[in-house]
Design a protein around this motif. Structure first.
Motif, PDB file in Angstrom:
ATOM      1  N   ALA A   1       0.822  -1.221   0.000  1.00  0.00           N
ATOM      2  CA  ALA A   1       0.000   0.000   0.000  1.00  0.00           C
ATOM      3  C   ALA A   1       0.855   1.271   0.000  1.00  0.00           C
ATOM      4  CB  ALA A   1      -0.978  -0.010   1.169  1.00  0.00           C
ATOM      5  N   PRO A   2       1.860   1.389   0.872  1.00  0.00           N
ATOM      6  CA  PRO A   2       2.674   2.601   0.837  1.00  0.00           C
ATOM      7  C   PRO A   2       3.552   2.711  -0.415  1.00  0.00           C
ATOM      8  CG  PRO A   2       2.923   1.476   2.936  1.00  0.00           C
ATOM      9  CD  PRO A   2       2.156   0.564   2.036  1.00  0.00           C
ATOM     10  N   LEU A   3       3.806   1.587  -1.080  1.00  0.00           N
ATOM     11  CA  LEU A   3       4.695   1.595  -2.238  1.00  0.00           C
ATOM     12  C   LEU A   3       3.966   1.689  -3.578  1.00  0.00           C
ATOM     13  CD1 LEU A   3       7.210  -1.190  -1.145  1.00  0.00           C
ATOM     14  CD2 LEU A   3       7.505   1.292  -1.021  1.00  0.00           C
ATOM     15  N   THR A   4       2.659   1.513  -3.579  1.00  0.00           N
ATOM     16  CA  THR A   4       1.901   1.427  -4.810  1.00  0.00           C
ATOM     17  C   THR A   4       2.151   2.598  -5.753  1.00  0.00           C
ATOM     18  OG1 THR A   4       0.191   0.120  -3.742  1.00  0.00           O
ATOM     19  CG2 THR A   4      -0.427   1.225  -5.765  1.00  0.00           C
ATOM     20  N   ASP A   5       2.186   3.789  -5.244  1.00  0.00           N
ATOM     21  CA  ASP A   5       2.335   4.965  -6.104  1.00  0.00           C
ATOM     22  C   ASP A   5       3.775   5.479  -6.201  1.00  0.00           C
ATOM     23  OD1 ASP A   5      -0.327   5.138  -6.859  1.00  0.00           O
ATOM     24  OD2 ASP A   5      -0.858   6.295  -5.083  1.00  0.00           O
ATOM     25  N   LEU A   6       4.720   4.796  -5.607  1.00  0.00           N
ATOM     26  CA  LEU A   6       6.095   5.288  -5.600  1.00  0.00           C
ATOM     27  C   LEU A   6       6.663   5.438  -7.017  1.00  0.00           C
ATOM     28  CD1 LEU A   6       8.546   6.180  -3.976  1.00  0.00           C
ATOM     29  CD2 LEU A   6       9.219   3.775  -3.813  1.00  0.00           C
ATOM     30  N   ALA A   7       6.563   4.417  -7.843  1.00  0.00           N
ATOM     31  CA  ALA A   7       7.112   4.496  -9.204  1.00  0.00           C
ATOM     32  C   ALA A   7       6.375   5.539 -10.030  1.00  0.00           C
ATOM     33  CB  ALA A   7       7.039   3.125  -9.881  1.00  0.00           C
ATOM     34  N   ARG A   8       5.076   5.588  -9.883  1.00  0.00           N
ATOM     35  CA  ARG A   8       4.276   6.578 -10.615  1.00  0.00           C
ATOM     36  C   ARG A   8       4.670   8.001 -10.200  1.00  0.00           C
ATOM     37  NH1 ARG A   8      -1.237   4.988 -11.740  1.00  0.00           N
ATOM     38  NH2 ARG A   8      -1.024   3.798  -9.841  1.00  0.00           N
ATOM     39  N   THR A   9       4.853   8.213  -8.908  1.00  0.00           N
ATOM     40  CA  THR A   9       5.237   9.535  -8.398  1.00  0.00           C
ATOM     41  C   THR A   9       6.617   9.941  -8.918  1.00  0.00           C
ATOM     42  OG1 THR A   9       3.902   9.201  -6.414  1.00  0.00           O
ATOM     43  CG2 THR A   9       5.627  10.870  -6.282  1.00  0.00           C
TER      44      THR A   9
ATOM     45  N   ALA B   1       8.031   8.828 -11.681  1.00  0.00           N
ATOM     46  CA  ALA B   1       7.907   9.062 -13.125  1.00  0.00           C
ATOM     47  C   ALA B   1       7.315  10.436 -13.408  1.00  0.00           C
ATOM     48  CB  ALA B   1       7.055   7.965 -13.759  1.00  0.00           C
ATOM     49  N   GLU B   2       6.325  10.836 -12.644  1.00  0.00           N
ATOM     50  CA  GLU B   2       5.742  12.176 -12.835  1.00  0.00           C
ATOM     51  C   GLU B   2       6.800  13.250 -12.613  1.00  0.00           C
ATOM     52  OE1 GLU B   2       1.157  10.969 -11.636  1.00  0.00           O
ATOM     53  OE2 GLU B   2       2.466  11.856 -10.102  1.00  0.00           O
ATOM     54  N   ALA B   3       7.631  13.082 -11.601  1.00  0.00           N
ATOM     55  CA  ALA B   3       8.700  14.055 -11.344  1.00  0.00           C
ATOM     56  C   ALA B   3       9.733  14.031 -12.469  1.00  0.00           C
ATOM     57  CB  ALA B   3       9.366  13.766 -10.001  1.00  0.00           C
ATOM     58  N   GLU B   4      10.108  12.836 -12.922  1.00  0.00           N
ATOM     59  CA  GLU B   4      11.094  12.703 -14.003  1.00  0.00           C
ATOM     60  C   GLU B   4      10.608  13.353 -15.298  1.00  0.00           C
ATOM     61  OE1 GLU B   4      14.191  11.440 -14.268  1.00  0.00           O
ATOM     62  OE2 GLU B   4      14.360  10.733 -12.209  1.00  0.00           O
ATOM     63  N   LEU B   5       9.304  13.301 -15.519  1.00  0.00           N
ATOM     64  CA  LEU B   5       8.737  13.792 -16.780  1.00  0.00           C
ATOM     65  C   LEU B   5       8.122  15.177 -16.639  1.00  0.00           C
ATOM     66  CD1 LEU B   5       7.150  10.430 -17.931  1.00  0.00           C
ATOM     67  CD2 LEU B   5       9.424  11.341 -18.433  1.00  0.00           C
ATOM     68  N   ASP B   6       8.342  15.808 -15.496  1.00  0.00           N
ATOM     69  CA  ASP B   6       7.854  17.158 -15.223  1.00  0.00           C
ATOM     70  C   ASP B   6       6.336  17.249 -15.400  1.00  0.00           C
ATOM     71  OD1 ASP B   6       8.250  19.768 -14.342  1.00  0.00           O
ATOM     72  OD2 ASP B   6       8.458  20.554 -16.385  1.00  0.00           O
ATOM     73  N   LEU B   7       5.647  16.260 -14.841  1.00  0.00           N
ATOM     74  CA  LEU B   7       4.183  16.208 -14.905  1.00  0.00           C
ATOM     75  C   LEU B   7       3.596  16.547 -13.540  1.00  0.00           C
ATOM     76  CD1 LEU B   7       3.762  12.862 -16.868  1.00  0.00           C
ATOM     77  CD2 LEU B   7       3.269  15.158 -17.733  1.00  0.00           C
ATOM     78  N   PRO B   8       2.425  17.148 -13.511  1.00  0.00           N
ATOM     79  CA  PRO B   8       1.768  17.401 -12.219  1.00  0.00           C
ATOM     80  C   PRO B   8       1.424  16.085 -11.519  1.00  0.00           C
ATOM     81  CG  PRO B   8       0.669  18.594 -14.014  1.00  0.00           C
ATOM     82  CD  PRO B   8       1.666  17.671 -14.641  1.00  0.00           C
ATOM     83  N   PRO B   9       1.423  16.086 -10.188  1.00  0.00           N
ATOM     84  CA  PRO B   9       1.045  14.877  -9.452  1.00  0.00           C
ATOM     85  C   PRO B   9      -0.319  14.352  -9.912  1.00  0.00           C
ATOM     86  CG  PRO B   9       1.904  16.536  -7.959  1.00  0.00           C
ATOM     87  CD  PRO B   9       1.752  17.205  -9.307  1.00  0.00           C
ATOM     88  N   GLY B  10      -0.386  13.061 -10.059  1.00  0.00           N
ATOM     89  CA  GLY B  10      -1.621  12.409 -10.484  1.00  0.00           C
ATOM     90  C   GLY B  10      -1.783  12.262 -11.983  1.00  0.00           C
ATOM     91  N   SER B  11      -0.881  12.838 -12.753  1.00  0.00           N
ATOM     92  CA  SER B  11      -0.999  12.805 -14.222  1.00  0.00           C
ATOM     93  C   SER B  11      -0.903  11.395 -14.797  1.00  0.00           C
ATOM     94  CB  SER B  11       0.094  13.660 -14.870  1.00  0.00           C
ATOM     95  OG  SER B  11      -0.065  15.007 -14.536  1.00  0.00           O
ATOM     96  N   LEU B  12      -0.189  10.497 -14.109  1.00  0.00           N
ATOM     97  CA  LEU B  12      -0.027   9.160 -14.642  1.00  0.00           C
ATOM     98  C   LEU B  12      -1.012   8.153 -14.048  1.00  0.00           C
ATOM     99  CD1 LEU B  12       3.860   8.961 -14.996  1.00  0.00           C
ATOM    100  CD2 LEU B  12       2.120   9.329 -16.763  1.00  0.00           C
ATOM    101  N   ARG B  13      -2.057   8.667 -13.429  1.00  0.00           N
ATOM    102  CA  ARG B  13      -3.167   7.815 -13.004  1.00  0.00           C
ATOM    103  C   ARG B  13      -4.098   7.643 -14.193  1.00  0.00           C
ATOM    104  NH1 ARG B  13      -3.427   6.525  -8.019  1.00  0.00           N
ATOM    105  NH2 ARG B  13      -2.468   7.749  -6.374  1.00  0.00           N
ATOM    106  N   SER B  14      -4.648   6.459 -14.329  1.00  0.00           N
ATOM    107  CA  SER B  14      -5.593   6.237 -15.426  1.00  0.00           C
ATOM    108  C   SER B  14      -6.825   7.107 -15.225  1.00  0.00           C
ATOM    109  CB  SER B  14      -6.010   4.774 -15.494  1.00  0.00           C
ATOM    110  OG  SER B  14      -4.940   4.017 -15.994  1.00  0.00           O
ATOM    111  N   PRO B  15      -7.308   7.675 -16.321  1.00  0.00           N
ATOM    112  CA  PRO B  15      -8.517   8.544 -16.207  1.00  0.00           C
ATOM    113  C   PRO B  15      -9.738   7.740 -15.838  1.00  0.00           C
ATOM    114  CG  PRO B  15      -7.754   8.406 -18.498  1.00  0.00           C
ATOM    115  CD  PRO B  15      -6.816   7.601 -17.659  1.00  0.00           C
TER     116      PRO B  15
END
Length: 154
Positions: free
Chosen positions: A130-138, A140-154
């Motif tokens: 549970a604490p690790l679920t969004d770690l890679a996504r978070t 990746a968003e920082a690496e790609l200069d995306l706002p938080p939550g951008s890589l969540r499925s719509p």
């Protein structure tokens, strides 16, 4: 002979995983762009569908220390994964969906975090996921200069 069969089975399984999670642009029949491809990747990778392949990766990395043929395939597959992620990032930068000055380095870091979080699959996954679920996504968003939550499925 057995060594080659083990390496071949590993390669076959991990290629299917890669093509299922991150299809090459030409093979992506849905016409998804790089942002949607990564959204789908992080959603599917954080589910339980690929738990067995995570176990395979973890065990193959361990065994590859003693089996040169398997080692070569593990390295080859890791690099194939990094190149695939790098291609998606590069495409996203071209389309101005992402901003990233070093797609290769970003791909390596993203994959390292994905693999790091799946390292718990054989032991304490229930308590730690549970604490690790969004770690890679978070990351990746920082690496790609995306706002938080951008890589969540719509």
């Amino acid at each position: 002979m057995v060594e080659e069969l083990v390496a071949e089975a590993f390669t076959s399984a991990t290629m299917a995983e890669l093509d299922g999670l991150l299809p090459e642009a030409a093979a992506d029949r849905d016409g998804n762009g790089p942002l949607r491809t990564l959204q789908r990747f992080f959603t599917r990778a954080s589910g339980t569908e690929f738990d067995n392949i995570s176990k395979l990766w973890l065990n193959a990395r361990n065994l590859s220390r003693y089996r040169p043929v398997l080692h070569d395939q593990v390295v080859s597959q890791e690099l194939r994964w990094c190149r695939r992620i790098e291609q998606i990032i590069t495409e996203g930068v071209k389309e101005q969906a992402f901003r990233c000055t070093d797609p290769w380095a970003a791909a390596v870091r993203i994959l390292a975090v994905v693999d790091g979080t799946s390292a718990y699959i054989n032991t304490s996954a229930d308590q730690r996921m549970a604490p690790l679920t969004d770690l890679a996504r978070t990351l990746a968003e920082a690496e790609l200069d995306l706002p938080p939550g951008s890589l969540r499925s719509p």
